[in-house]
Design a protein around this motif. Structure first.
Motif, PDB file in Angstrom:
ATOM      1  N   GLU A  44       0.875  -1.077  -0.108  1.00 38.65           N
ATOM      2  CA  GLU A  44      -0.087   0.052  -0.223  1.00 38.65           C
ATOM      3  C   GLU A  44       0.967   1.289   0.019  1.00 38.65           C
ATOM      4  OE1 GLU A  44      -2.812  -0.102   3.149  1.00 38.65           O
ATOM      5  OE2 GLU A  44      -3.685  -2.031   2.449  1.00 38.65           O
ATOM      6  N   SER A  46       1.581   4.186   1.284  1.00 37.68           N
ATOM      7  CA  SER A  46       1.737   5.467   2.317  1.00 37.68           C
ATOM      8  C   SER A  46       2.506   6.833   1.571  1.00 37.68           C
ATOM      9  CB  SER A  46       2.402   5.045   3.326  1.00 37.68           C
ATOM     10  OG  SER A  46       3.616   4.552   3.438  1.00 37.68           O
ATOM     11  N   ARG A 409      -1.167   9.571   7.135  1.00 40.74           N
ATOM     12  CA  ARG A 409      -1.123   8.919   5.730  1.00 40.74           C
ATOM     13  C   ARG A 409       0.544   8.533   5.663  1.00 40.74           C
ATOM     14  NH1 ARG A 409      -4.402  13.945   3.616  1.00 40.74           N
ATOM     15  NH2 ARG A 409      -6.610  12.932   3.476  1.00 40.74           N
ATOM     16  N   TYR A 412       0.328   4.638   7.477  1.00 45.30           N
ATOM     17  CA  TYR A 412      -1.146   3.968   7.707  1.00 45.30           C
ATOM     18  C   TYR A 412      -2.113   4.723   7.379  1.00 45.30           C
ATOM     19  CZ  TYR A 412      -3.932   0.142   9.907  1.00 45.30           C
ATOM     20  OH  TYR A 412      -4.631  -0.677  10.390  1.00 45.30           O
ATOM     21  N   GLY A 414      -5.032   4.261   6.306  1.00 46.95           N
ATOM     22  CA  GLY A 414      -6.393   3.718   6.478  1.00 46.95           C
ATOM     23  C   GLY A 414      -6.479   3.251   7.972  1.00 46.95           C
ATOM     24  N   GLU A 417      -9.955   4.256   9.211  1.00 46.33           N
ATOM     25  CA  GLU A 417     -11.216   3.280   8.683  1.00 46.33           C
ATOM     26  C   GLU A 417     -11.055   2.038   9.475  1.00 46.33           C
ATOM     27  OE1 GLU A 417     -12.429   1.397   4.372  1.00 46.33           O
ATOM     28  OE2 GLU A 417     -10.853   2.893   4.610  1.00 46.33           O
ATOM     29  N   ASP A 418      -9.800   1.588   9.526  1.00 44.84           N
ATOM     30  CA  ASP A 418      -9.623   0.201  10.065  1.00 44.84           C
ATOM     31  C   ASP A 418     -10.267   0.310  11.739  1.00 44.84           C
ATOM     32  OD1 ASP A 418      -8.866  -1.145   7.774  1.00 44.84           O
ATOM     33  OD2 ASP A 418      -6.681  -1.011   8.500  1.00 44.84           O
TER      34      ASP A 418
END
Length: 432
Positions: A44, A46, A409, A412, A414, A417-418
């Protein structure tokens, strides 16, 4: 600018932990240095990892990202060229890894950065690289101008500096014609990160031989193209273990490698020692605290040497503030040179929320309190501070407001949201 409002809530459920940022940085560079096409899966982007990808592009690499498949394709290309400009954003890993790599390729390079990165130390390279054919020009920090081609040889450095300097050399030295050695003049700190580097180098066909004082690195090696899957991030898992310890409910974390070389895998034994219940079953780490609703939640303080695990200090600090008795965090001097002075930042943040934290020369002294008052805390534009403080809301009488919400950001994107997927409440508010 945005603040995040954390509120007390019930937490439970299963979470797919994001891929390891540390492993991903290393895998991207190994792939870029290989001869052939590479796919890096479970990745992902970042902000920090974007900086490394852009650095590879600046050196002539051909890279594309499939967001849906979470896959980075690194196509065969000879890195190098005459000149390059590399913006490392706020990523210390990008800067410290790319300096020796670009030097090994003989590229005349200017490095830039923002936030606190221009002030973070580079003195080890300023000493070592000129001794091996590379000229560095700086007025103190960034921008940094570099020219010349790195020579093989012996590199001596203290073990109590950031392991990122060791990793940068380990990535670069196999490319040189002759053999090299890295000699440590004192005991190595953050050893897990170096072990991770050596493991990923081996995955890409590069050999590093451990010696009594450091490592021997044969020259003239070739990185081998391959498909590589990035393992889950133990550093990020620590924040959810802290949430489980303070909030109760069973949190399950999938995607972690039980046999990982990541030093932050130590979060399992440390949170168990606080009093959290943990079990690894079928590749899932399960965490719960049956005593969470009691004052202090059945948690007990103790002394923690964090020389090998500095990134865990924010999460450990929040848990310690809720644990009965006293916790001493020590050997944490290098945290003053991160995205913020993390020792000062965590002390100020937790004291603002009703904790009892005192700074020491090399760490923190913490006296546990049964509950926090809540309130407003400064995130200091530091992703790990902002994420760690989510757990404080579990034991606070009022909501917890943290500034600089979108600093998450950096590592991590997300996270909020997690947290919500587990039943957490995290409302991000734009404050202009």
């Amino acid at each position: 600018m945005a603040n995040v409002i954390y509120r007390k809530s019930g937490l439970k459920g299963i979470l797919q932990i994001p891929p390891s940022k540390s492993a991903a940085h290393r895998a991207v560079l190994c792939a870029a240095l290989s001869q052939g096409n590479c796919e890096i899966g479970n990745l992902e982007l970042s902000d920090d990892l974007t900086a490394t990808v852009n650095a590879v592009k600046a050196l002539g690499g051909i890279v594309s990202y499939d967001k849906k498949r979470k896959t980075l394709l690194v196509q065969s290309a000879d890195l190098g060229g005459e000149t390059a400009e590399i913006d490392c954003l706020e990523s210390g890993s990008t800067l410290r890894f790319m300096i020796p790599v670009a030097a090994a390729l003989g590229v005349k390079t200017t490095f830039y950065g923002k936030g606190r990165l221009p002030q973070r130390p580079l003195g080890i390279y300023q000493k070592l690289l000129p001794e091996h054919g590379v000229l560095l020009q700086t007025e103190g920090g960034l921008p940094l101008k570099m020219e010349g081609k790195l020579h093989a040889g012996s590199y001596t450095l203290p073990g109590n500096v950031s392991s990122q300097f060791v990793t940068g050399l380990l990535l670069a030295l196999p490319l040189l014609e002759g053999d090299s050695e890295i000699v440590l003049s004192s005991e190595l700190e953050s050893k897990g990160y170096v072990d991770l580097t050596i493991s990923i180098l081996a995955d890409f066909g590069v050999s590093v031989i451990e010696t009594a004082t450091g490592w021997h690195i044969p020259g003239g090696q070739k990185y081998c193209a391959r498909r590589y899957m990035v393992e889950g991030d133990w550093s990020q898992a620590a924040f959810f273990l802290c949430l489980a310890a303070l909030g109760g409910g069973k949190i399950q974390i999938a995607g972690l490698l039980e046999s990982s070389h990541q030093g932050d895998r130590a979060c399992v034994s440390l949170f168990e020692r606080f009093g959290l219940q943990l079990a690894f079953e079928d590749g899932v780490l399960k965490a719960w605290n049956p005593n969470a609703k009691q004052p202090f939640g059945g948690l007990k303080g103790f002394a923690i040497d964090v020389a090998q695990i500095p990134d865990m200090v924010p999460a450990l600090t929040v848990c310690a503030c809720a644990a009965e008795g006293e916790t001493k965090i020590y050997h944490a001097e290098r945290l003053r040179l991160k995205e913020s002075d993390r020792l000062a930042a965590m002390a100020a943040a937790m004291n603002a929320l009703g904790g009892r934290v005192t700074e020491t020369e090399d760490g923190l002294m913490i006296k546990g309190v049964p509950y926090f008052s809540g309130g407003r805390a400064e995130g200091r534009n530091d992703h790990r501070i902002v994420m760690a403080l989510a757990a404080a809301a579990c034991r606070s009488s009022k909501e917890v407001c943290v500034t600089d919400a979108w600093s998450v950001r950096k590592s991590y994107p997300g996270f909020f949201e997690d947290l919500r997927k587990l039943g957490g409440i995290a409302d991000v508010i734009d404050v202009g």
